[in-house]
Design a protein around this motif. Structure first.
Motif, PDB file in Angstrom:
ATOM      1  N   ASN A 143       0.733  -1.261  -0.046  1.00  0.00           N
ATOM      2  CA  ASN A 143      -0.141   0.013  -0.016  1.00  0.00           C
ATOM      3  C   ASN A 143       0.735   1.235   0.074  1.00  0.00           C
ATOM      4  N   LYS A 146       2.123   1.938  -3.317  1.00  0.00           N
ATOM      5  CA  LYS A 146       1.313   2.288  -4.354  1.00  0.00           C
ATOM      6  C   LYS A 146       0.980   3.977  -3.940  1.00  0.00           C
ATOM      7  N   THR A 150       1.146   7.601  -6.347  1.00  0.00           N
ATOM      8  CA  THR A 150      -0.099   8.268  -6.683  1.00  0.00           C
ATOM      9  C   THR A 150      -0.116   9.965  -6.207  1.00  0.00           C
TER      10      THR A 150
END
Length: 187
Positions: A143, A146, A150
């Motif tokens: 996570n 990720k 972003t």
């Protein structure tokens, strides 16, 4: 009316004296109170494995305090176990990598060793950036990777401007707050 005024003034005076006494007591015992609120239990294991895996011992104490409040038999709602709240998956991986056989995850030494070993891995993965390491410890390294890719969460791909999981965001802040207090008290 004069009696009520006198009683009110006397009550305020007593309250003020009590508050002064409490403030004086706390000032004189600040470190003692701090040590009680921010303990260093299981220091023999924390010191040993923090040194072995290159992890700041105050970060470890902060995580233990946040995760389990130093309760060896703690179990989270997601079934993470022990002092450092190790998941079954991480426990199995750690036991295998460290050659621990079927060591009891509730055993303080085992739990702390696996937790610090895992923190060491996260520290290498995230270049020692504590905010990322702490977020990954709670929310998962996948996570965090990720989120770093972003734009809404990371402007530079190296730091998190925002953690989208509310639980992980609160957890990270709590660990960082505890870390600062540990460093202040014990350094």
């Amino acid at each position: 009316m004069k009696v009520k005024v006198r009683k009110l003034k006397a009550s305020r005076l007593i309250l003020a004296l009590i508050l002064v006494f409490i403030a004086l007591f706390m000032a004189l015992n600040y470190k003692k109170i701090g040590y009680a609120l921010y303990p260093t239990k299981f220091s023999e294991y924390v010191e040993k494995y923090s040194s072995e895996y290159g992890v700041d011992k105050y970060l470890v104490y902060s995580i233990i305090k946040t995760e389990s409040k130093f309760h060896t038999r703690a179990i989270s709602s997601k079934k993470a176990k022990g002092l450092m709240q190790i998941t079954d998956k991480t426990a199995a991986w750690g036991r295998q990598e460290l050659g621990l056989g079927d060591a009891d995850i509730y055993d303080p030494e085992t739990n702390i060793r696996i937790g610090i070993w895992y923190l060491g891995k996260l520290q290498k993965e995230f270049r020692g950036e504590y905010k990322l390491v702490i977020a990954a410890y709670n929310g998962g390294s996948g996570n965090v990777r990720k989120w770093l890719r972003t734009r809404d969460y990371s402007k530079d791909g190296k730091n998190l401007a925002k953690i989208p999981f509310n639980e992980t965001s609160k957890y990270s802040q709590k660990v960082l707050d505890n870390y600062e207090k540990y460093k202040y008290l014990y350094e």
